[in-house]
Design a protein around this motif. Sequence first.
Motif, PDB file in Angstrom:
ATOM      1  N   THR A 116      43.529 -31.738  99.253  1.00  0.00           N
ATOM      2  CA  THR A 116      43.465 -33.234  99.887  1.00  0.00           C
ATOM      3  C   THR A 116      42.205 -34.125 100.378  1.00  0.00           C
ATOM      4  O   THR A 116      42.037 -35.530  99.675  1.00  0.00           O
ATOM      5  CB  THR A 116      45.049 -33.515 100.398  1.00  0.00           C
ATOM      6  N   GLY A 117      41.561 -33.443 100.527  1.00  0.00           N
ATOM      7  CA  GLY A 117      39.959 -34.011 101.458  1.00  0.00           C
ATOM      8  C   GLY A 117      40.629 -35.317 102.095  1.00  0.00           C
ATOM      9  O   GLY A 117      39.709 -35.960 102.699  1.00  0.00           O
ATOM     10  N   ASP A 118      41.611 -35.428 102.747  1.00  0.00           N
ATOM     11  CA  ASP A 118      42.428 -36.696 103.452  1.00  0.00           C
ATOM     12  C   ASP A 118      41.819 -35.727 105.155  1.00  0.00           C
ATOM     13  O   ASP A 118      41.785 -35.124 105.454  1.00  0.00           O
ATOM     14  CB  ASP A 118      43.718 -37.106 103.457  1.00  0.00           C
ATOM     15  N   LEU A 119      42.822 -36.418 105.914  1.00  0.00           N
ATOM     16  CA  LEU A 119      42.897 -35.997 107.149  1.00  0.00           C
ATOM     17  C   LEU A 119      43.729 -34.885 107.479  1.00  0.00           C
ATOM     18  O   LEU A 119      43.774 -34.118 108.276  1.00  0.00           O
ATOM     19  CB  LEU A 119      43.445 -37.458 107.954  1.00  0.00           C
ATOM     20  N   GLY A 120      44.514 -34.582 106.720  1.00  0.00           N
ATOM     21  CA  GLY A 120      45.884 -33.260 106.667  1.00  0.00           C
ATOM     22  C   GLY A 120      45.069 -32.980 106.298  1.00  0.00           C
ATOM     23  O   GLY A 120      45.880 -31.174 105.967  1.00  0.00           O
ATOM     24  N   ASP A 121      43.638 -32.485 105.909  1.00  0.00           N
ATOM     25  CA  ASP A 121      42.668 -30.962 105.262  1.00  0.00           C
ATOM     26  C   ASP A 121      41.992 -31.075 105.586  1.00  0.00           C
ATOM     27  O   ASP A 121      40.735 -30.883 105.797  1.00  0.00           O
ATOM     28  CB  ASP A 121      42.692 -31.511 103.983  1.00  0.00           C
ATOM     29  N   LEU A 122      41.806 -31.708 107.187  1.00  0.00           N
ATOM     30  CA  LEU A 122      41.069 -30.961 108.122  1.00  0.00           C
ATOM     31  C   LEU A 122      40.311 -29.282 107.968  1.00  0.00           C
ATOM     32  O   LEU A 122      41.700 -28.584 108.400  1.00  0.00           O
ATOM     33  CB  LEU A 122      41.251 -31.766 109.994  1.00  0.00           C
ATOM     34  N   SER A 123      39.471 -28.947 108.605  1.00  0.00           N
ATOM     35  CA  SER A 123      39.424 -27.794 108.518  1.00  0.00           C
ATOM     36  C   SER A 123      38.984 -27.407 110.138  1.00  0.00           C
ATOM     37  O   SER A 123      39.579 -28.358 110.570  1.00  0.00           O
ATOM     38  CB  SER A 123      37.541 -27.459 107.761  1.00  0.00           C
ATOM     39  N   PRO A 124      39.505 -25.977 109.897  1.00  0.00           N
ATOM     40  CA  PRO A 124      38.837 -24.998 111.092  1.00  0.00           C
ATOM     41  C   PRO A 124      37.885 -25.494 111.941  1.00  0.00           C
ATOM     42  O   PRO A 124      38.441 -25.847 113.244  1.00  0.00           O
ATOM     43  CB  PRO A 124      39.321 -23.789 110.983  1.00  0.00           C
ATOM     44  N   THR A 125      36.848 -25.547 111.590  1.00  0.00           N
ATOM     45  CA  THR A 125      35.572 -26.118 112.385  1.00  0.00           C
ATOM     46  C   THR A 125      35.441 -26.958 112.950  1.00  0.00           C
ATOM     47  O   THR A 125      35.645 -27.827 113.770  1.00  0.00           O
ATOM     48  CB  THR A 125      34.270 -26.241 110.998  1.00  0.00           C
ATOM     49  N   GLN A 126      36.443 -28.469 112.231  1.00  0.00           N
ATOM     50  CA  GLN A 126      36.328 -30.229 112.312  1.00  0.00           C
ATOM     51  C   GLN A 126      37.288 -30.239 113.500  1.00  0.00           C
ATOM     52  O   GLN A 126      37.169 -29.826 114.352  1.00  0.00           O
ATOM     53  CB  GLN A 126      37.074 -30.464 111.315  1.00  0.00           C
ATOM     54  N   PHE A 127      38.908 -29.191 113.371  1.00  0.00           N
ATOM     55  CA  PHE A 127      39.671 -28.916 114.420  1.00  0.00           C
ATOM     56  C   PHE A 127      38.889 -28.406 115.541  1.00  0.00           C
ATOM     57  O   PHE A 127      38.848 -29.322 116.700  1.00  0.00           O
ATOM     58  CB  PHE A 127      41.079 -27.986 114.399  1.00  0.00           C
ATOM     59  N   VAL A 191      33.898 -40.252 113.844  1.00  0.00           N
ATOM     60  CA  VAL A 191      33.388 -40.557 113.046  1.00  0.00           C
ATOM     61  C   VAL A 191      32.808 -39.356 112.745  1.00  0.00           C
ATOM     62  O   VAL A 191      32.743 -39.125 111.321  1.00  0.00           O
ATOM     63  CB  VAL A 191      33.338 -41.697 112.617  1.00  0.00           C
ATOM     64  N   ASP A 192      31.725 -38.898 113.217  1.00  0.00           N
ATOM     65  CA  ASP A 192      30.645 -38.351 112.259  1.00  0.00           C
ATOM     66  C   ASP A 192      31.328 -36.704 112.140  1.00  0.00           C
ATOM     67  O   ASP A 192      30.480 -36.134 111.686  1.00  0.00           O
ATOM     68  CB  ASP A 192      29.696 -37.737 113.863  1.00  0.00           C
ATOM     69  N   LEU A 193      32.143 -36.423 113.035  1.00  0.00           N
ATOM     70  CA  LEU A 193      32.498 -35.172 112.773  1.00  0.00           C
ATOM     71  C   LEU A 193      33.745 -35.021 111.295  1.00  0.00           C
ATOM     72  O   LEU A 193      34.303 -34.290 110.959  1.00  0.00           O
ATOM     73  CB  LEU A 193      33.972 -34.628 114.007  1.00  0.00           C
ATOM     74  N   LEU A 194      33.505 -36.341 110.516  1.00  0.00           N
ATOM     75  CA  LEU A 194      34.545 -36.261 109.606  1.00  0.00           C
ATOM     76  C   LEU A 194      33.512 -36.846 108.396  1.00  0.00           C
ATOM     77  O   LEU A 194      32.971 -37.531 108.116  1.00  0.00           O
ATOM     78  CB  LEU A 194      35.611 -37.778 110.066  1.00  0.00           C
ATOM     79  N   THR A 195      34.349 -36.336 107.363  1.00  0.00           N
ATOM     80  CA  THR A 195      34.015 -36.873 105.910  1.00  0.00           C
ATOM     81  C   THR A 195      34.129 -38.696 105.671  1.00  0.00           C
ATOM     82  O   THR A 195      35.295 -39.170 106.861  1.00  0.00           O
ATOM     83  CB  THR A 195      35.313 -35.327 104.870  1.00  0.00           C
ATOM     84  N   PRO A 196      33.577 -39.147 105.155  1.00  0.00           N
ATOM     85  CA  PRO A 196      33.687 -40.761 104.837  1.00  0.00           C
ATOM     86  C   PRO A 196      34.976 -40.697 104.650  1.00  0.00           C
ATOM     87  O   PRO A 196      35.565 -42.181 105.104  1.00  0.00           O
ATOM     88  CB  PRO A 196      32.701 -40.576 103.612  1.00  0.00           C
ATOM     89  N   GLN A 197      35.686 -40.145 103.412  1.00  0.00           N
ATOM     90  CA  GLN A 197      37.045 -40.267 103.122  1.00  0.00           C
ATOM     91  C   GLN A 197      38.270 -40.501 104.464  1.00  0.00           C
ATOM     92  O   GLN A 197      39.047 -41.339 104.966  1.00  0.00           O
ATOM     93  CB  GLN A 197      37.589 -39.658 102.268  1.00  0.00           C
TER      94      GLN A 197
END
Length: 226
Positions: A116-127, A191-197
């Motif tokens: 989905t590419g949204d906040l519900g689709d955070l990768s393990p690395t992002q978490f 914000v830097d850890l997230l994609t633009p979306q």
Amino acid sequence: MSTFTAFYTAWSDQLQQLLRQLCSAPKPPTTQDHLHHLNHLVNKVLSHYAEYYRVKAAAAERDVLDIFAAPWASAFEKSLHWIAGWRPTTVFHLVYTESSILFESHIVDILRGVRTGDLGDLSPTQFRRVSELQCETVKEENAITDELSEWQHSVSDLMGATTDVDKMIERLVTVVRKADDLRLRTLKRVVDLLTPQQAVEFLIAAVELQQGIREWGMNQDRECSY
């Protein structure tokens, strides 16, 4: 009305306008132009917050006690304050909450392997990186809280004949500056850890929370004044 109170009112109105722009942004971005537009909006919002803390720092230099009294805020907002503003670790609770809500709403797609590419689709690395940043922020929060506690304990020295009141006020200004620096730095680093979306969705949630608390608090204050 103080100068900073007037500034905050105008700043809050501008923040509401930025919220509308965030909500109308194309999600997900389907073209490079869309991606550029999302990045532009994210930077505009972060710059708006940076401007708030720049003006607030100058106001604290003039009258730090007025900054603590926060006459521009509702009683409910003040009850949530940590050193004249929001607690930085609130950012992480917001990320986890929004991610959980969106994950549950898209769970069927996710199980099918659809991203989905949204906040519900955070990768393990992002978490992992969000968790690490949270731990760092908690440590900094605690250190600043301890510094304020030390300042409060020293207030009893105000009764002494040799007390330098100006230096005590300067120390308090420094504590507020550190707290505000941590607030803005935490916002930017998340914000830097997230994609633009994801960054747009996070900022929408953050602004809606801030504006919702403000509106509810002001309504309560009006009802109590009748």
